[in-house]
Design a protein around this motif. Structure first.
Motif, short mmCIF file in Angstrom:
data_model
loop_
_atom_site.label_atom_id
_atom_site.label_comp_id
_atom_site.label_asym_id
_atom_site.label_seq_id
_atom_site.Cartn_x
_atom_site.Cartn_y
_atom_site.Cartn_z
N GLY A 1590 12.76 0.71 10.69
CA GLY A 1590 13.81 1.30 9.89
C GLY A 1590 14.41 0.32 8.90
O GLY A 1590 14.22 -0.90 8.98
N ALA A 1591 15.16 0.84 7.95
CA ALA A 1591 15.77 0.01 6.91
C ALA A 1591 16.99 -0.72 7.45
O ALA A 1591 17.79 -0.16 8.20
N SER A 1634 7.63 5.27 -0.03
CA SER A 1634 8.68 5.91 -0.81
C SER A 1634 8.28 7.29 -1.30
O SER A 1634 9.06 7.96 -1.96
N THR A 1663 7.40 -0.91 0.58
CA THR A 1663 8.40 -0.21 1.38
C THR A 1663 8.64 -0.94 2.70
O THR A 1663 9.79 -1.15 3.11
N LYS A 1667 12.09 -2.86 3.50
CA LYS A 1667 13.00 -2.29 4.49
C LYS A 1667 13.59 -3.36 5.42
O LYS A 1667 14.68 -3.19 5.97
N ARG A 1669 14.73 -6.39 4.93
CA ARG A 1669 15.92 -7.10 4.44
C ARG A 1669 16.06 -8.47 5.09
O ARG A 1669 17.16 -8.89 5.49
#
Length: 1731
Positions: A1590-1591, A1634, A1663, A1667, A1669
């Protein structure tokens, strides 16, 4: 009767159509009366040497001959015309000359002109003389001569007015002769003492047919003149013969039909027509059908006033026979054809009937409609088409007569579902064509209520009906109503998943063609419609082509998505939409150019050759439009043309970038071709590289010279040598490649040398030759001299030690480079310079010397193991794979020399020598030819002789296939040059070689010494290739004399059967040579006429050969002939039957090869009689086995034949003639022969014949059962006979099924009573008996077929002692599976669900039964089907296909009702007994696995149970351990079940599972396992890895995420397209991308589309990395390293770069995409840190 014309009948009399064509082109002999004539025109005709010259002589004689014998010319021409064969050029010309047009063209003086009266008189005299020649009584004229006379005279009626008029005056002469001939023909046919062969009998029937038809024509044309015939026997005798012929059942239907017509015409001729019609109207036997149908056809409209009632009675009788004999195909074909012809004559009948008989007319039409509706959906094409045409004709007559009742019959049948849906639709389709659409819609409300909504797009008949009605309605309905009703129905159907989308799209395109403008406005804005539907409609309508620019603007996003979508069809449609235009000069716009770039970027690596070719063709159309843009750019530089110019620059750069090192074959193939086309385009327009601001990708093209595919090397070399400024290759590097042991390196070096020689400037120069430079191609001359220098060194080393030369200088690389350079040169120009002549002479000398050095190796008895004695035997040196990589000279010296190295050097050197010499002979100027023109030459006479002898020696003595195959290629070049040579001596050499070869093969004494050199093994080695080259190269001359001479000689050698070793060797060589000639594609049609004799020789060789060599050659020849006759073997059907394209009707087969009918007939009759009498073909086992082998081979050929629907219609060569003999052969001592014979019988018989044979067998089995029951001591049970009967019964039942329930019940009753006593005598026969019962029980799916009493009798078989059954089967090594399947069907038929479940669950779980294979397979299949029917199923169709379940299990499951399936599956799922049995077997299999397949199925069965006792920890542990491949499927099912059921997956399990999945996606694994890995990956991504994927997740496991991303990348680049597509679904469905690539605008509100992996990869990487980060750069780098590990390790380079197991993955492309994603991630991190 137009289809029964003379030309077709004459063609049938020929054994082969080609021979008939040759007969027409052959010279026409002089008529006998003119052979000794002294006239000049006769001598001119006799002197003609071709048919064309004869035609010219005939024309000259007719138009220009003006000498004193002018009055005899017409008679000569008339005699010549009648003596010429039908359709011959001379006869055709004479037919034109005997006409008014020819008379009008005469230019001679009036007293020398031919008059109409004179020509007619000549024809009359010739016809009279020809008729008189048949009147000779002693000796009687032969049947052949009689038929030729009748055929020639009858041809006067075919488009020959003068002949027709002349024949009309001579009919009184021919009528008695025809009657006499018919009597003679029929007497011979009916005389059993003559023992006519089947083909001879068939010829006599054809003679009868010709005579009957001639007599019918005479009666129809000149009945009045025939009344003047003085022969009193004429009408009576002819009628008597016709009556016999028409009612004789063995006579072909066509002959009987004409005989019936003759009876009708004779009745009218003799004044007894009324009596004749009344007799025909009375009920008669079936054999009178031809007479009755003829009675309808001879009726005239005026006859119906008195005979309408009789015609109706006849028609009723015929229709009743058709209904009664609906399974007799040839009878239905006969009736349908004649009733259709009869229906055409009814139009005028209505006008001749009085008002009180109009009802009879309506009844006649009603009867015809009854027959048409009964057979309109018949399985036979001709019956179906004739019935449709008949119904159409009847409805037209009914409409004209106002008989609406017949329309209502069709409507009621459609609404009441009285017949099948297909039949109802076909009938309604014919009605719509007659009456229109509105009435059909009004009278058939179910059309739009049920039929179209439910079946449109699913049934072909409904689709065809809808199309016809839609087109017809468009003409009569208003547009709004038509659009709402018809187009609306199509739009509704396109959204139903069960519909066949291509069919609906085709119908929509058809509708748009009717209303292009208005429907397009409705179609295109509809977002619910798939794009493929819209594009198909637009592309199919020309009127919409002008609006494509506007349409592209509105559909831009959809088209872009389609170009990178997964659907191949839509992708090509979108590309067509972009590039095709009505005006090729229309320039591409920006949107089109951008879309084309998008297509090339993501479709260049497509591994499908078909799609690649189609896409390349469309891109070429785009380049044509680019060409127009460039032309405009050169003229005016308009903004549009400048955009095109910039597009071309971008395209060239993109294509250049596509040539990166690990690019796959598809990308290189497409990019090189498009790059060549683009550069040729710029060169044509005159645009330079500097003007475009780009450079040629020299390094990439240089790398392409090392491509594995030669055509890619050729393209790269062409681009380099055309556009490079200077060469970058160095001679030292080139020579290292040419001296390499790897052939691929040699080819690379040769292409590099080619590019080097074409360069303007070279960085490193070649050494200057000692002979000085040349004017023509000096750099190539230097290169060739340089190669020759190294060749001399290698040759000297090879002469001393071939083993060392094979390692250090293997010769073939230098020879290949020399040949490659020669191919680039114009040899005629070289002959003018002494330096080049000397160079070529040295090359030829070296080639011959090299060949002499390697000849001992390739001509050794065992070339693969030949090691010369001079070779050092280094036992301490290691064995190394020298072809794995390029090795240095020092490394090679440390490698042990092996026979494989020496053989590689020898055969490839021999190959290159042959190709060089062949190339030189084919292209170089020759001394013998240039002496006549006083020109320069390259090859002298001495060299030519040496080269010719060299080829002959190689082909005669070489044993290695690679060597003599290439010698064949070179020898073909030499023969082609010699056959076309202007030198007489050279032109005669191939013929001399053929004679010598034939003499050696046939074993003539004077050639015995040379013949001993021929290889008696290895399929005669090069000798077949030698003859094939000599024969095939002559074809270009337009003659086939050598082929015919060779084939006749070879066939004579085989048919002569000379005794002794020499005869055996000669026959072996002859069989091998014929095999090569029959297999040659160049001789495909020419050898057809020899196939029958070839098949006979092959079959005789199997029976009579005493040595294995001859039998082996005969077997290979027979296999080649079967492929030539029936085509290359295609994949069989699921039932095991041959593909329909590998089969042929008996009618076609025996029309092509009629003599084989006699051969098969005699052979089968002989074998059958021997089996019936108990005799044997040979006293010893060897002869008995050879007899079985020959018989088995014959049966294999016959098994590929099946009866035609026209069987017995035009020939007596029917497959049913073999059936009595095949039934006898079913008793053979050989099991395979019995099985094949039973199968062939079932193929050949009709359903009625099968039922009769079943009755006979059941009666015999019942008698046997009674004798066994009485325990008759005198009973001597013939088990072969009994087993053959049961096999035959099995195949016949599969043909008839339960069409006669009473007979099948009797069959089951008899077999059940016979089972118990038969078990005590023979377990094999018992097994066959039970299999017959199982086959009958499998088909008993309808309720009520078996009563309680019969089931009890059948159940008694299952109550036999199972241990006894097991013991007896074990004694003979027979599987007990048949008995277990029998028990399954028995419990099913009893209809008690609990009994079925109890038997499957408990009885089959008993350990005493040893039923493991069956029960595990059955349980697994049922549980897989149960799981498949569930929502969110654990399994898919691929799982069922993977386990390859047997047909009996599949058939058993299909016979269960839906309720039974659900109940049984649920009981299996929950049964403790099944669970304990499975677990017990699993434990046993781990200790000792007796069957890998069983162990694999057990492993898959365990996870499907309710309580499988699986532990996730243990499964994960097994994933990390070594285990057998057969357990993978079960392990995966267990993992997926436990992971799916658990809510969370512990972290300690993640990496082991991912590692296991990554092992499964290895390209060496089966596709099924790779697909299962994708399923497992999807399960993890959707449920258990969401927290990590997940992001914005802070606690990220980099190892886990990296492994997962790497796994997905491997799946996206898998070799199998369905694995890639599953990975795309995973990425798009789990939210790992995306949605679309950044170059494509996503559709508003649409879910992410499924696009190509190449377009998805970059977006996926961006992506996933974005995600996370992750702030730490080192962590990101670590993540990238983990992702790239599967593509950077040493194994990956070996695996992906060689593209052996995976042709799709491009390692460098993936790594570049990963690097770009990493760079973008780092940029994003810097931006975040700066903020």
């Amino acid at each position: 009767m137009n289809d029964l014309n003379l030309r077709v009948a004459a063609l049938k009399l020929c054994a082969h159509p080609k021979r008939f064509a040759e007969l027409r082109d052959a010279l026409v002999p002089l008529p006998n009366t003119w052979i000794t004539a002294p006239h000049d025109f006769v001598r001119q005709f006799a002197a003609a040497e071709s048919s064309a010259e004869q035609v010219q002589v005939v024309k000259d004689v007719f138009y220009e001959y003006q000498q004193q014998d002018h009055e005899k010319v017409p008679r000569f021409l008339a005699d010549l015309l009648l003596a010429s064969p039908l359709k011959h050029a001379v006869r055709n010309q004479l037919t034109k000359l005997f006409s008014d047009n020819a008379l009008a063209k005469q230019k001679a003086a009036p007293h020398h002109r031919h008059s109409r009266e004179l020509l007619l008189e000549a024809l009359q005299q010739s016809l009279g003389e020809m008729a008189s020649s048949l009147a000779v009584i002693t000796p009687p004229v032969s049947h052949e001569r009689t038929n030729d006379v009748f055929a020639s005279a009858n041809a006067c009626l075919q488009n020959f007015p003068f002949g027709r008029e002349a024949l009309g005056t001579q009919v009184h002469l021919f009528a008695p002769l025809l009657t006499t001939a018919l009597e003679r023909y029929w007497t011979d046919i009916c005389d059993p003492s003559l023992e006519l062969s089947p083909t001879r009998r068939n010829e006599l029937y054809l003679y009868v047919q010709n005579a009957l038809r001639f007599l019918v024509s005479l009666l129809a044309e000149w009945s009045d003149q025939l009344h003047l015939t003085e022969d009193e026997r004429f009408p009576g005798a002819a009628n008597e013969v016709a009556q016999k012929v028409a009612r004789h059942e063995d006579t072909p239907w066509d002959v009987r039909s004409i005989a019936g017509l003759l009876i009708g015409h004779l009745a009218r001729f003799s004044g007894t027509f009324q009596t004749y019609v009344e007799d025909c109207s009375r009920p008669q036997a079936e054999q009178d059908v031809p007479v009755q149908t003829a009675a309808l056809l001879v009726l005239r409209p005026a006859d119906y006033a008195e005979n309408a009632a009789q015609a109706l009675a006849i028609l009723k009788t015929i229709v009743a026979v058709g209904e009664q004999k609906s399974t007799v195909t040839n009878l239905l074909v006969f009736i349908s054809k004649h009733l259709f012809i009869y229906s055409k004559s009814l139009g005028e009948m209505h006008a001749h009937l009085p008002d009180d008989q109009k009802l009879l007319y309506e009844q006649i039409l009603a009867q015809l409609q009854v027959f048409a509706l009964q057979n309109i959906s018949n399985d036979t094409d001709s019956v179906r088409h004739m019935s449709s045409a008949l119904l159409h004709q009847v409805l037209q007559h009914a409409q004209a007569a106002g008989q609406e009742e017949l329309f209502q019959v069709v409507y009621r049948q459609f609404e009441d579902r009285a017949t099948s849906l297909n039949a109802s639709c076909l009938a309604l389709e014919q009605l719509v064509a007659v009456a229109g659409v509105s009435q059909s819609i009004e009278n058939c409300p179910s059309l739009f209520g049920v039929i179209f909504p439910r079946h449109l797009g699913c049934e072909d008949g409904v689709d065809a009906l809808f199309k016809v009605m839609m087109v017809s309605a468009h003409k009569s309905e208003p547009f709004a109503e038509w659009q709402s009703r018809w187009f609306g129905q199509l739009l509704a159907a396109i959204h139903v998943p069960e519909k066949r989308r291509p069919v609906i799209e085709e119908l929509i395109a058809q509708a748009v063609q009717l209303e292009p403008t208005r429907l397009a406005q409705l179609l295109l804005p509809d977002d619910r419609l798939p794009l493929s539907c819209k594009l198909a409609a637009i592309l199919g309508v020309r009127q919409l082509s002008v609006k494509r620019q506007v349409l592209l603007q509105s559909m831009k996003a959809e088209v872009q998505l389609a170009l990178i979508g997964l659907d191949d069809h839509t992708r090509l449609l979108a590309l067509r939409f972009l590039v095709e235009t009505p005006r090729p000069s229309e320039l591409l716009n920006a949107d089109q150019m951008g879309a084309i770039e998008l297509y090339v970027r993501h479709n260049a690596n497509n591994p499908s050759a078909h799609l690649r070719q189609l896409g390349y063709g469309l891109l070429q159309k785009a380049l044509k439009r680019v060409h127009f843009g460039l032309v405009e750019y050169r003229k005016s530089r308009s903004p549009a043309s400048q955009e095109v110019f910039q597009f071309l620059i971008r395209l060239i750069r993109m294509l250049s970038e596509n040539l990166f090192p690990s690019a796959n074959y598809g990308r290189r193939w497409l990019s090189l071709r498009l790059l060549r086309d683009c550069l040729e385009l710029t060169e044509t327009v005159g645009i330079t590289f500097s003007e475009m601001g780009i450079e040629l990708p020299t390094q990439a093209l240089m790398a392409c010279l090392g491509d594995s595919y030669e055509h890619n090397k050729v393209l790269a070399a062409q681009l380099l040598q055309t556009f490079q400024s200077h060469s970058l290759f160095k001679p030292d590097g080139i020579i290292q490649l040419l001296l390499s042991l790897r052939p691929s390196d040699s080819a690379t070096g040769a292409f590099q040398l080619q590019v080097y020689c074409k360069g303007n400037i070279a960085e490193s120069a070649l050494p200057t030759p000692t002979h000085g430079d040349t004017i023509h191609e000096p750099l190539t001359f230097r290169a060739l001299q340089w190669c020759l220098q190294h060749l001399r060194e290698g040759l000297r080393l090879a002469q001393l030690d071939l083993g060392e030369a094979a390692k250090l200088n293997p010769l073939y690389g230098l020879l290949f480079a020399s040949r490659h350079l020669l191919q680039q040169l114009k040899l005629k120009e070289l002959a003018k310079e002494p330096g080049w002549r000397q160079c070529i002479e040295e090359l030829v000398t070296i080639c011959l010397a090299v060949s002499s050095v390697v000849l001992p190796v390739v001509s050794s008895a065992s070339p693969e193991g030949h090691l010369p004695e001079t070779c050092d035997q280094e036992t301490d040196q290691p064995l190394t794979n020298v072809l794995d990589r390029q090795m240095t000279r020092e490394e090679l010296q440390q490698v042990r020399t092996t026979p494989q190295m020496i053989l590689l050097c020898a055969w490839r050197s021999s190959k290159e020598v042959c190709l060089i010499l062949g190339e030189l002979v084919q292209r170089a100027p020759l001394e013998e030819e240039e002496q006549q023109r006083q020109g320069d030459f390259l090859l002298s006479c001495v060299q030519l002789e040496a080269i010719g002898e060299h080829f002959l020696q190689l082909l005669a003595e070489t044993k290695h296939r690679g060597a003599f195959e290439q010698a064949y290629v070179g020898f073909t070049m030499l023969c082609r040059r010699f056959w076309h040579s202007e030198s007489l001596r050279l032109n005669q050499l191939p013929g001399q070689w053929v004679n010598e070869a034939m003499a050696m093969v046939s074993g003539q004494e004077e050639w015995a010494g040379k013949g001993a050199r021929l290889c008696a093994t290895r399929r005669s080695a090069g000798m077949p290739f030698m003859l094939q080259a000599l024969v095939c190269t002559e074809l270009k001359l337009g003659t086939h004399a050598t082929l015919y001479r060779c084939m006749h000689r070879l066939l004579e050698v085989c048919e002569r059967r000379t005794a002794g070793a020499a005869g055996i060797t000669a026959r072996s060589h002859a069989l091998n040579i014929m095999r090569a000639l029959f297999r040659s594609s160049e001789l495909a049609e020419l050898v057809t006429e020899f196939m029958a004799r070839g098949i006979q020789c092959a079959l005789d060789g199997l029976l009579l050969a005493e040595e294995w060599a001859e039998r082996n050659s005969a077997t290979l020849l027979l296999a080649a002939l079967i492929v030539r006759v029936f085509g290359v073997e295609r994949a069989r059907l699921e039932t095991g039957e041959l593909h329909v394209r590998n089969r042929m009707t008996g009618r076609i087969f025996f029309t092509r090869y009629p003599q084989l009918f006699d051969y098969f007939h005699a052979a089968l009759q002989r074998e059958s009689e021997q089996m019936d009498s108990g005799a044997r073909g040979s006293d010893h086992a060897g002869g008995k086995r050879r007899q079985a082998v020959q018989l088995e081979a014959m049966l294999l050929m016959l098994s590929r034949l099946y009866p035609s629907s026209l069987e017995g219609a035009e020939s007596t060569l029917n497959l049913s003639e073999f059936v009595p003999f095949l039934i006898g052969i079913c008793h053979s001592h050989d099991l395979m022969t019995r099985e094949l014979a039973a199968q062939v019988v079932a193929n050949f018989v009709t359903q009625d014949q099968a039922l009769a044979e079943i009755r006979r067998i059941v009666i015999e089995l019942k008698a046997l059962q009674l004798r066994l029951q009485r325990q008759d001591e005198a009973l001597n049970l013939n088990t072969n006979l009994l087993h053959g009967q049961l096999l035959l019964l099995l195949h016949l039942h599969r043909l008839v099924r339960w069409t006669r329930p009473s007979l099948t019940r009797m069959q089951l009753h008899t077999l059940a009573a016979l089972a118990a006593p038969l078990l005590q005598h023979d377990a094999c026969a018992f097994g066959a008996l039970v299999e017959v019962m199982v086959a009958a029980m499998e088909d008993a799916v309808e309720p009520g077929l078996l009563d309680f009493q019969l089931l009890e009798q059948i159940g008694a078989v299952y109550l036999l002692d199972h241990k006894e059954v097991h013991r007896r089967c074990q004694q003979l090594g027979i599987s007990k599976r048949f008995y277990q399947i029998f028990g399954l069907h028995l419990h099913r038929l009893r209809g008690i669900s609990q009994g079925i479940v109890l038997h499957i669950v408990e009885d089959l779980a008993e350990p005493m039964w040893a039923l493991d294979e069956l029960r595990v397979e059955l349980w697994l299949y049922i549980l897989l089907q149960r799981s498949l029917s569930k929502q969110h199923s654990l399994v898919s169709e691929q799982d069922i296909e993977h386990f390859d379940f047997s047909g009996d299990i599949r058939r058993y499951f299909e016979t269960l009702s839906q309720e039974q399936r659900e109940e049984v599956a649920q009981e299996l799922y929950e049964s403790p007994a099944v669970r304990s049995s499975v677990l017990q077997m699993l434990k046993s299999s781990r200790r000792s696995c007796w069957s890998l397949q069983l162990a694999g199925r057990l492993a898959a069965l365990q996870p499907l149970l309710r309580d499988p006792e699986l532990d996730l920890n243990q499964l994960v542990k097994r994933c990390s351990e070594e285990h057998s491949a057969h357990q993978e499927a079960g392990l995966l099912l267990g993992l997926r079940r436990l992971i799916g059921e658990s809510k969370t997956l512990e972290r300690r399990h993640w990496l082991p599972v991912l590692d296991y999945a990554q092992r499964l996606v290895h390209p060496g694994q089966p596709v099924y396992l790779r697909h299962q890995a994708a399923e497992l990956c999807d399960l993890l991504a959707r449920h258990h890895l969401r927290d990590q994927l997940g992001a914005g997740i802070t606690d990220v496991d980099i190892e886990l995420v990296g492994r997962f991303i790497a796994l997905v990348l491997l799946l996206l680049h898998d070799d199998a397209d369905w694995v890639r597509h599953r990975a795309v679904q995973l990425v798009c469905g789990a939210g790992l991308s995306s949605g679309t690539e950044h170059t494509v605008e996503p559709l508003h509100g649409a879910r992410p589309p499924l696009i190509l992996p190449s377009a998805l990869t970059q977006d996926f990487l961006d992506t996933m990395i974005g995600k996370l980060r992750v702030v730490d750069v080192k962590v990101v780098q670590r993540l990238v390293d983990i992702i790239g590990e599967p593509f950077t390790c040493a194994e990956a380079k070996e695996l992906f770069d060689k593209q052996e197991n995976n042709h799709y993955c491009e390692r460098n492309h993936v790594l570049v995409g990963l690097r770009d994603a990493h760079a973008r991630a780092r940029t994003a991190l810097h931006e975040v840190s700066n903020k």
